[in-house]
Design an enzyme around this catalytic site. Structure first.
Site, PDB file in Angstrom:
ATOM      1  N   CYS A  81      31.343 -18.237  18.967  1.00 31.45           N
ATOM      2  CA  CYS A  81      30.779 -17.002  19.526  1.00 31.45           C
ATOM      3  C   CYS A  81      30.092 -17.230  20.874  1.00 31.45           C
ATOM      4  O   CYS A  81      29.882 -16.285  21.633  1.00 31.45           O
ATOM      5  CB  CYS A  81      29.786 -16.386  18.551  1.00 31.45           C
ATOM      6  SG  CYS A  81      30.598 -15.967  16.996  1.00 31.45           S
ATOM      7  N   HIS A  87      25.792 -11.049  22.215  1.00 30.54           N
ATOM      8  CA  HIS A  87      26.942 -11.270  21.331  1.00 30.54           C
ATOM      9  C   HIS A  87      26.898 -10.242  20.197  1.00 30.54           C
ATOM     10  O   HIS A  87      25.823  -9.913  19.685  1.00 30.54           O
ATOM     11  CB  HIS A  87      26.883 -12.693  20.773  1.00 30.54           C
ATOM     12  CG  HIS A  87      27.858 -12.934  19.673  1.00 30.54           C
ATOM     13  ND1 HIS A  87      29.190 -12.613  19.785  1.00 30.54           N
ATOM     14  CD2 HIS A  87      27.694 -13.440  18.418  1.00 30.54           C
ATOM     15  CE1 HIS A  87      29.797 -12.921  18.654  1.00 30.54           C
ATOM     16  NE2 HIS A  87      28.927 -13.412  17.816  1.00 30.54           N
ATOM     17  N   ASN A 122      32.955  -8.221  14.902  1.00 32.18           N
ATOM     18  CA  ASN A 122      32.651  -9.445  15.650  1.00 32.18           C
ATOM     19  C   ASN A 122      33.966 -10.076  16.117  1.00 32.18           C
ATOM     20  O   ASN A 122      34.729 -10.594  15.310  1.00 32.18           O
ATOM     21  CB  ASN A 122      31.872 -10.399  14.730  1.00 32.18           C
ATOM     22  CG  ASN A 122      31.498 -11.703  15.408  1.00 32.18           C
ATOM     23  OD1 ASN A 122      31.946 -12.000  16.515  1.00 32.18           O
ATOM     24  ND2 ASN A 122      30.689 -12.498  14.729  1.00 32.18           N
TER      25      ASN A 122
HETATM   26  C1  LIG Z   1      26.465 -11.293   6.187  1.00 33.03           C
HETATM   27  C2  LIG Z   1      25.237 -10.414   6.084  1.00 33.03           C
HETATM   28  C3  LIG Z   1      25.537  -9.029   6.639  1.00 33.03           C
HETATM   29  C4  LIG Z   1      24.864 -10.280   4.611  1.00 33.03           C
HETATM   30  O1  LIG Z   1      23.672  -9.559   4.465  1.00 33.03           O
HETATM   31  P1  LIG Z   1      22.586 -10.007   3.396  1.00 33.03           P
HETATM   32  O2  LIG Z   1      21.533  -8.979   3.391  1.00 33.03           O
HETATM   33  O3  LIG Z   1      22.184 -11.412   3.733  1.00 33.03           O
HETATM   34  O4  LIG Z   1      23.387  -9.910   2.080  1.00 33.03           O
HETATM   35  P2  LIG Z   1      23.559 -11.011   0.930  1.00 33.03           P
HETATM   36  O5  LIG Z   1      24.417 -12.126   1.425  1.00 33.03           O
HETATM   37  O6  LIG Z   1      22.215 -11.336   0.387  1.00 33.03           O
HETATM   38  O7  LIG Z   1      24.378 -10.209  -0.109  1.00 33.03           O
HETATM   39  C5  LIG Z   1      23.778  -9.158  -0.841  1.00 33.03           C
HETATM   40  C6  LIG Z   1      24.737  -8.730  -1.925  1.00 33.03           C
HETATM   41  O8  LIG Z   1      25.839  -8.047  -1.331  1.00 33.03           O
HETATM   42  C7  LIG Z   1      27.060  -8.607  -1.771  1.00 33.03           C
HETATM   43  N1  LIG Z   1      28.049  -8.510  -0.704  1.00 33.03           N
HETATM   44  C8  LIG Z   1      28.383  -9.441   0.208  1.00 33.03           C
HETATM   45  N2  LIG Z   1      29.323  -8.944   1.032  1.00 33.03           N
HETATM   46  C9  LIG Z   1      29.596  -7.696   0.635  1.00 33.03           C
HETATM   47  C10 LIG Z   1      30.470  -6.681   1.074  1.00 33.03           C
HETATM   48  N3  LIG Z   1      31.286  -6.858   2.117  1.00 33.03           N
HETATM   49  N4  LIG Z   1      30.468  -5.504   0.430  1.00 33.03           N
HETATM   50  C11 LIG Z   1      29.655  -5.295  -0.609  1.00 33.03           C
HETATM   51  N5  LIG Z   1      28.800  -6.216  -1.096  1.00 33.03           N
HETATM   52  C12 LIG Z   1      28.773  -7.402  -0.472  1.00 33.03           C
HETATM   53  C13 LIG Z   1      26.733 -10.033  -2.107  1.00 33.03           C
HETATM   54  O9  LIG Z   1      27.644 -10.562  -3.039  1.00 33.03           O
HETATM   55  C14 LIG Z   1      25.323  -9.903  -2.705  1.00 33.03           C
HETATM   56  O10 LIG Z   1      25.455  -9.484  -4.024  1.00 33.03           O
HETATM   57  P3  LIG Z   1      24.455 -10.076  -5.160  1.00 33.03           P
HETATM   58  O11 LIG Z   1      23.090  -9.682  -4.713  1.00 33.03           O
HETATM   59  O12 LIG Z   1      24.929  -9.394  -6.389  1.00 33.03           O
HETATM   60  O13 LIG Z   1      24.671 -11.551  -5.135  1.00 33.03           O
HETATM   61  C15 LIG Z   1      24.039 -11.021   6.847  1.00 33.03           C
HETATM   62  O14 LIG Z   1      23.556 -12.160   6.170  1.00 33.03           O
HETATM   63  C16 LIG Z   1      24.402 -11.414   8.257  1.00 33.03           C
HETATM   64  O15 LIG Z   1      24.729 -10.589   9.083  1.00 33.03           O
HETATM   65  N6  LIG Z   1      24.300 -12.685   8.590  1.00 33.03           N
HETATM   66  C17 LIG Z   1      24.698 -13.172   9.906  1.00 33.03           C
HETATM   67  C18 LIG Z   1      26.182 -13.165   9.994  1.00 33.03           C
HETATM   68  C19 LIG Z   1      26.690 -13.457  11.361  1.00 33.03           C
HETATM   69  O16 LIG Z   1      26.090 -13.090  12.325  1.00 33.03           O
HETATM   70  N7  LIG Z   1      27.821 -14.116  11.410  1.00 33.03           N
HETATM   71  C20 LIG Z   1      28.516 -14.395  12.614  1.00 33.03           C
HETATM   72  C21 LIG Z   1      27.851 -15.446  13.391  1.00 33.03           C
HETATM   73  S1  LIG Z   1      28.525 -15.561  14.984  1.00 33.03           S
END
Ligand SMILES: CC(C)(COP(=O)(O)OP(=O)(O)OC[C@H]1O[C@@H](n2cnc3c(N)ncnc32)[C@H](O)[C@@H]1OP(=O)(O)O)[C@@H](O)C(=O)NCCC(=O)NCCS
Length: 325
Positions: free
Chosen positions: A107, A252, A282
């Site tokens: 990224c 980004h 993204n």
């Molecule tokens: C990925 C992201 C959106 C997840 O958000 P979060 O609040 O951390 O969510 P969690 O990972 O705790 O997941 C919460 C729940 O949603 C569920 N879940 C994950 N993806 C899901 C989706 N696409 N749809 C529905 N539910 C989903 C998980 O399984 C979890 O369920 P559980 O509580 O029963 O275990 C967030 O962590 C994020 O944006 N991180 C940075 C990612 C990023 O920038 N990546 C690129 C880097 S360049």
């Protein structure tokens, strides 16, 4: 001198994804801000998207492909194992015998590429450098409930910019700061296929879904909201700027919530930051040129404006560029 973009024609909405995995429009919008993304079809590739973006950038720069002296191609999703995708774009553009550099900073790739271009231009070695960020994620994503945490976030697309020698201090790159720390390289990676494994890919590895990207979302989120403000502050200090001096920040596009948090942390008003992850997801190395292209088209960035570009990503890597557009 010129900036271009190209995205696949196929739009994939959150509702489309909810038909093939357990997810919902509401979950995706609430956690990431993303409403839809583009995924390739009908033979579109990283090189074909990059070629279209480059043609627009070269045209807007008032140049011909033959005027380009160096091509830098940033991606985490090369079209083939080797050679790098840059030479395919060079061939498509009909440019003969110029160096092509392919770089792998995920990224942060576009900013790393700008920093390389800036050094070549400042040293006087190159006059016109074509910098490309291009990604095709969709052919490498786990499009099932098992991969939903990663898959819903990513889109395909390309952006390109032509850089040339500044003739005054109103249109110039002021600073580039690039960083990396491999301590936690595995919190966002795709392990297979890999020359570190023999064989590079196996039926067992695929059965364990190890050829798909893996992400510790919470750790990546924390990294992002720490490193992006840091990189912005570093650029402001180096250039002796305050927030009041900055006209637009192009961050980004990994997650709208990350960018909103970064803006809040440093006190940046909504009017000084542009996001378009809602439409494209993204696109990794392509987010910054795609977002900057849109901001220019909308009149949010005008010639002479002070613009800050900032990114973070896998590696882990982070970086900023300050420029007068
Ligand atoms: C990925 C992201 C959106 C997840 O958000 P979060 O609040 O951390 O969510 P969690 O990972 O705790 O997941 C919460 C729940 O949603 C569920 N879940 C994950 N993806 C899901 C989706 N696409 N749809 C529905 N539910 C989903 C998980 O399984 C979890 O369920 P559980 O509580 O029963 O275990 C967030 O962590 C994020 O944006 N991180 C940075 C990612 C990023 O920038 N990546 C690129 C880097 S360049």
């Amino acid at each position: 001198m010129g900036i271009g973009m190209s995205v696949p024609k196929k739009v994939v909405t959150n509702h489309d994804l909810s038909k093939v995995m357990e997810t919902s429009h509401e979950w995706i919008v609430e956690r990431s801000g993303i409403e839809e993304r583009r995924w390739v079809s009908d033979g579109e590739t990283g090189a074909s998207l990059a070629t279209a973006a480059s043609q627009e950038a070269i045209k807007k720069a008032g140049l011909e492909p033959k005027d380009i002296d160096l091509l830098i191609y940033a991606t985490l999703s090369p079209d083939y194992n080797f050679p790098g995708t840059g030479v395919f774009v060079q061939r498509n553009l009909g440019i003969k015998n110029i160096p092509c550099i392919d770089i792998r900073q995920q990224c942060t790739g576009f900013i790393y590429a700008l920093s390389i271009a800036d050094q070549y231009i400042r040293s006087g070695m190159m006059k016109h450098v074509l910098v490309i960020g291009s990604e095709v994620h969709s052919t490498g994503l786990d499009i099932s409930t098992a991969g939903r945490d990663v898959t819903v976030l990513f889109g395909d697309g390309a952006g390109a910019a032509v850089l040339g020698r500044a003739t005054d201090d109103q249109h110039v790159i002021l600073s580039t700061h690039i960083h990396a720390d491999g301590t936690e390289a595995e919190i966002l990676w795709t392990e297979y296929p890999a020359s570190a494994h023999d064989p590079r890919i196996s039926a067992e590895a695929m059965a364990e879904r190890k050829h798909y990207p893996v992400m510790n979302g919470k750790k990546v989120f924390k990294h992002a909201v720490t490193r992006m403000p840091e990189a912005l502050m570093e650029g402001m200090v180096a250039n002796k700027l305050t927030l009041a001096d900055i006209d637009m920040v192009i961050p980004h596009q990994a997650n709208l919530r990350i960018n909103q948090m970064v803006a809040k942390m440093i006190g940046l008003p909504d009017t000084k930051i542009h996001n378009n992850i809602q439409k494209y997801g993204n696109t990794t190395a392509a987010t910054i040129p795609i977002c900057m292209h849109e901001a220019i088209e909308l009149g949010k960035i005008k010639p002479g404006d002070m613009v800050a570009l900032v990114a973070f990503g896998a590696g882990l890597t982070w970086a900023s560029v300050f420029l007068r557009y």
